[in-house]
Write an enzyme that holds these catalytic residues in place. Structure first.
Site, PDB file in Angstrom:
ATOM      1  CB  THR A  85      -0.917   0.028   1.248  1.00 51.40           C
ATOM      2  OG1 THR A  85      -0.189  -0.459   2.375  1.00 51.40           O
ATOM      3  CG2 THR A  85      -2.147  -0.809   1.054  1.00 51.40           C
ATOM      4  CB  VAL A 170       6.235  -9.636  11.854  1.00 55.49           C
ATOM      5  CG1 VAL A 170       5.328 -10.623  12.563  1.00 55.49           C
ATOM      6  CG2 VAL A 170       5.862  -9.530  10.384  1.00 55.49           C
ATOM      7  CE  LYS A 221       1.827  -1.932  10.737  1.00 54.04           C
ATOM      8  NZ  LYS A 221       2.154  -2.980   9.835  1.00 54.04           N
ATOM      9  NE  ARG A 228      10.671   0.998  15.833  1.00 52.82           N
ATOM     10  CZ  ARG A 228      11.493   0.688  16.847  1.00 52.82           C
ATOM     11  NH1 ARG A 228      11.117   0.872  18.080  1.00 52.82           N
ATOM     12  NH2 ARG A 228      12.698   0.214  16.600  1.00 52.82           N
ATOM     13  NE  ARG A 261       8.308   7.986  36.296  1.00 55.86           N
ATOM     14  CZ  ARG A 261       8.948   7.744  37.454  1.00 55.86           C
ATOM     15  NH1 ARG A 261       9.009   6.530  37.927  1.00 55.86           N
ATOM     16  NH2 ARG A 261       9.531   8.729  38.114  1.00 55.86           N
ATOM     17  N   GLY A 272      13.551   4.814   7.331  1.00 51.74           N
ATOM     18  CA  GLY A 272      13.295   4.155   6.057  1.00 51.74           C
ATOM     19  C   GLY A 272      12.353   2.984   6.189  1.00 51.74           C
ATOM     20  CB  CYS A 275       6.387  -0.138   7.978  1.00 49.54           C
ATOM     21  SG  CYS A 275       6.602  -1.716   7.152  1.00 49.54           S
ATOM     22  CG  PHE A 340      14.612  -0.172   5.801  1.00 50.65           C
ATOM     23  CD1 PHE A 340      14.039   0.137   7.025  1.00 50.65           C
ATOM     24  CD2 PHE A 340      14.280  -1.376   5.208  1.00 50.65           C
ATOM     25  CE1 PHE A 340      13.165  -0.749   7.652  1.00 50.65           C
ATOM     26  CE2 PHE A 340      13.408  -2.254   5.821  1.00 50.65           C
ATOM     27  CZ  PHE A 340      12.854  -1.939   7.051  1.00 50.65           C
ATOM     28  CE  LYS A 341      14.494  -3.694  10.671  1.00 50.65           C
ATOM     29  NZ  LYS A 341      13.498  -3.664  11.726  1.00 50.65           N
TER      30      LYS A 341
HETATM   31  N1  SAJ Z   1      15.153   3.544  13.401  1.00 51.76           N
HETATM   32  C1  SAJ Z   1      15.886   4.580  13.957  1.00 51.76           C
HETATM   33  N2  SAJ Z   1      16.076   4.585  15.305  1.00 51.76           N
HETATM   34  C2  SAJ Z   1      15.580   3.609  16.113  1.00 51.76           C
HETATM   35  C3  SAJ Z   1      14.806   2.574  15.539  1.00 51.76           C
HETATM   36  C4  SAJ Z   1      14.615   2.565  14.184  1.00 51.76           C
HETATM   37  O1  SAJ Z   1      16.374   5.474  13.265  1.00 51.76           O
HETATM   38  O2  SAJ Z   1      15.820   3.685  17.323  1.00 51.76           O
HETATM   39  C5  SAJ Z   1      14.943   3.517  11.947  1.00 51.76           C
HETATM   40  C6  SAJ Z   1      15.504   2.264  11.268  1.00 51.76           C
HETATM   41  O3  SAJ Z   1      16.864   2.398  10.989  1.00 51.76           O
HETATM   42  C7  SAJ Z   1      14.649   2.204  10.021  1.00 51.76           C
HETATM   43  C8  SAJ Z   1      13.308   2.750  10.503  1.00 51.76           C
HETATM   44  O4  SAJ Z   1      13.561   3.442  11.710  1.00 51.76           O
HETATM   45  O5  SAJ Z   1      15.150   3.059   9.009  1.00 51.76           O
HETATM   46  C9  SAJ Z   1      12.258   1.699  10.740  1.00 51.76           C
HETATM   47  O6  SAJ Z   1      12.823   0.592  11.421  1.00 51.76           O
HETATM   48  P1  SAJ Z   1      12.085  -0.168  12.609  1.00 51.76           P
HETATM   49  O7  SAJ Z   1      12.968  -1.243  13.079  1.00 51.76           O
HETATM   50  O8  SAJ Z   1      11.632   0.801  13.623  1.00 51.76           O
HETATM   51  O9  SAJ Z   1      10.746  -0.714  11.974  1.00 51.76           O
HETATM   52  P2  SAJ Z   1      10.378  -1.546  10.638  1.00 51.76           P
HETATM   53  O10 SAJ Z   1       9.957  -0.585   9.593  1.00 51.76           O
HETATM   54  O11 SAJ Z   1      11.393  -2.544  10.279  1.00 51.76           O
HETATM   55  O12 SAJ Z   1       9.124  -2.354  11.202  1.00 51.76           O
HETATM   56  C10 SAJ Z   1       8.037  -1.635  11.756  1.00 51.76           C
HETATM   57  C11 SAJ Z   1       7.666  -2.293  13.099  1.00 51.76           C
HETATM   58  N3  SAJ Z   1       6.767  -1.425  13.828  1.00 51.76           N
HETATM   59  C12 SAJ Z   1       7.009  -1.075  15.109  1.00 51.76           C
HETATM   60  O13 SAJ Z   1       7.996  -1.428  15.719  1.00 51.76           O
HETATM   61  C13 SAJ Z   1       5.980  -0.217  15.772  1.00 51.76           C
HETATM   62  C14 SAJ Z   1       7.035  -3.642  12.841  1.00 51.76           C
HETATM   63  O14 SAJ Z   1       6.539  -4.207  14.039  1.00 51.76           O
HETATM   64  C15 SAJ Z   1       5.884  -3.524  11.821  1.00 51.76           C
HETATM   65  O15 SAJ Z   1       5.298  -4.773  11.533  1.00 51.76           O
HETATM   66  C16 SAJ Z   1       6.485  -2.976  10.539  1.00 51.76           C
HETATM   67  O16 SAJ Z   1       6.983  -1.662  10.828  1.00 51.76           O
HETATM   68  C17 SAJ Z   1       5.402  -2.920   9.484  1.00 51.76           C
HETATM   69  O17 SAJ Z   1       5.400  -3.806   8.616  1.00 51.76           O
HETATM   70  O18 SAJ Z   1       4.533  -2.052   9.548  1.00 51.76           O
END
Ligand code: SAJ
Length: 425
Positions: A85, A170, A221, A228, A261, A272, A275, A340-341
């Site tokens: 999407t 996930v 969702k 985040r 806290r 990136g 999601c 992206f990560k």
């Molecule tokens: N990132 C940061 N700092 C952090 C954590 C992440 O800069 O402290 C960046 C990462 O490098 C990356 C981006 O954020 O570029 C997203 O990474 P992520 O690990 O936070 O999340 P995604 O996109 O891999 O997966 C997310 C997850 N959502 C949450 O944790 C709330 C996952 O559970 C979802 O299923 C997924 O999106 C999705 O498919 O929607």
């Protein structure tokens, strides 16, 4: 009625692991994807994506005959739609005042593709992350294509076909474990739709299946990923403030996180993936006046790559000042990480990829990329070379760490010209 045959539409990062989990519980699974390469790869018992442990599960499922992949839908008892999407237009071209609109065309195409094989008693689940109202819209598309069947929006509990939204939640890199262990939000269009969706997911989900309605499930969702995004925006803003005030942001965050806290996330080169950089817009585009913090977080995170690029420009200027016999053409820049990560091969919506591409365009000297999770650079980077870590460390003048891959964390880098966006070196 139990589910003997389950069909998963879209065999990507979510659909393929989900299909494999059902097959591992000895359900007959028909995976459907328009990508012939993906279908052929899966039918050989192999996978076309990088996700730990998935290869073994898919191999076993295909070899034992529980999973097959096809390009057009076949009859089944349940259909799970896990297609992309995206936005209607690229985010990068958006002006400040324009809010990107979700593109539901993949869901529409998937609905129209399964409609001819639907029968009374089937269950259709939308798993794709979707704006509020998308499940009801999907049910309308199905009803328009199959006037001979009744759907929940008109027939309620007596519908021939049940419809629910059960968003995937996930984390890439941990999909196999999280699919089983995470709680699942089940948003049926009716009570019966929810009950049947719970029955289906209980095939392999050990977490709790929590029932709500479709709209709340959609919003849940979007809320998780927006939360985040806002938290990462806070960390990214802190990193820029600390840079200005000459404070080590990594030390600062670790100190603040000792408060019982407080739990600040980590800054980086931007946000990136398919999601977190996308889903908050689904809320902003529906409620632009109300979604102020969510909108601002998106803008803060989207502005971070440009801040990193400006840091690289300053490093080039510093290097040339210290080496007056050299020109920009003589300066080699190494970019560490394109995904992206960390520890995945997924380059979708990657700030690291985008930054590397922009540096390659603006810099007249050499740019080299190190990305241990890929064998070949994407076409967007055809002017630069993919290198090993040792070669980059040896030959580059300026080092830019963009992704905290495990391969980089075990290395040491000591140089005056280091931009470490993840605080690894
Ligand atoms: N990132 C940061 N700092 C952090 C954590 C992440 O800069 O402290 C960046 C990462 O490098 C990356 C981006 O954020 O570029 C997203 O990474 P992520 O690990 O936070 O999340 P995604 O996109 O891999 O997966 C997310 C997850 N959502 C949450 O944790 C709330 C996952 O559970 C979802 O299923 C997924 O999106 C999705 O498919 O929607």
């Amino acid at each position: 009625m139990s589910f003997n045959t389950i069909s998963v539409i879209g065999l990507g990062y979510i659909g393929l692991p989900t299909a494999a989990m059902f097959a591992s519980r000895k359900k007959n699974v028909i995976g459907v994807d328009v990508n012939q390469h993906a279908v052929d790869t899966i039918n050989r018992g192999e996978i076309h994506i990088v996700e730990p442990d998935l290869d073994m599960i898919v191999h076993a499922a295909v070899t034992e005959g529980y999973l097959k992949a096809v390009t057009s839908p076949e009859p089944a008892d349940a259909f799970l739609i896990a297609v992309p999407t995206p936005f209607k237009s690229s985010l990068n071209n958006e002006s400040d005042s324009t809010i990107p609109e979700p593109d539901l065309s993949y869901i529409k195409k998937a609905s129209e593709a399964i409609a001819p094989v639907l029968k009374k008693g089937d269950l259709v689940i939308l798993e794709s992350t979707s704006p509020v109202g998308a499940t009801e819209q999907m049910a309308e598309w199905l009803a328009a294509a199959r006037p001979d069947l009744s759907f929940p929006q008109k027939a309620g509990e007596n519908a021939d076909v049940n419809v629910a939204h059960c968003p995937e939640r996930v984390l890439p890199g941990h999909v196999v474990r999280e699919l089983v262990e995470n709680d699942r939000v089940i948003g049926g269009m009716t009570t019966k739709c929810s009950a049947r969706a719970v029955e289906l997911y209980k095939t392999f989900v050990q977490g709790e299946c929590v029932i709500t309605n479709a709209r709340t499930a959609e919003m849940a969702k979007l809320t998780e990923n927006s939360c985040r995004d806002v938290q990462i925006a806070f960390a990214n803003e802190l990193s820029i403030i600390c840079d200005k005030l000459d404070i080590d942001v990594w030390e600062l965050i670790s100190l603040a996180n000792r408060h019982p806290r407080i739990n600040i996330l980590q800054p980086g080169p931007g946000v990136g993936g398919h999601c977190i950089a996308v889903d908050p817009w689904f809320i902003v585009s529906k409620t632009p006046i109300e979604a102020q913090i969510i909108h601002t977080a998106r803008k803060v995170n989207d502005a971070k790559p440009q801040w990193v690029i400006n840091k690289v420009k300053l490093a080039i200027a510093d290097f040339l000042q210290a080496n007056p016999t050299k020109t920009a053409k003589d300066v080699t820049i190494a970019c560490y990480g394109l995904a992206f990560k960390p520890d995945i091969d997924d380059l979708r919506e990657s700030p690291a990829l985008n930054i590397t591409k922009q540096i390659a365009e603006l810099h007249s000297g050499s740019v080299i990329a190190v990305e241990p999770n890929i064998n070949e650079l994407p076409s967007a980077l055809n002017s630069i070379q993919l290198s090993t870590f040792d070669n980059a460390k040896e030959s580059a003048d300026i080092h830019l760490l963009l992704v905290d891959h495990k391969e980089f964390k075990t290395q040491k880098m000591k140089t005056d010209y280091l931009i470490d966006t993840k605080g690894v070196w």
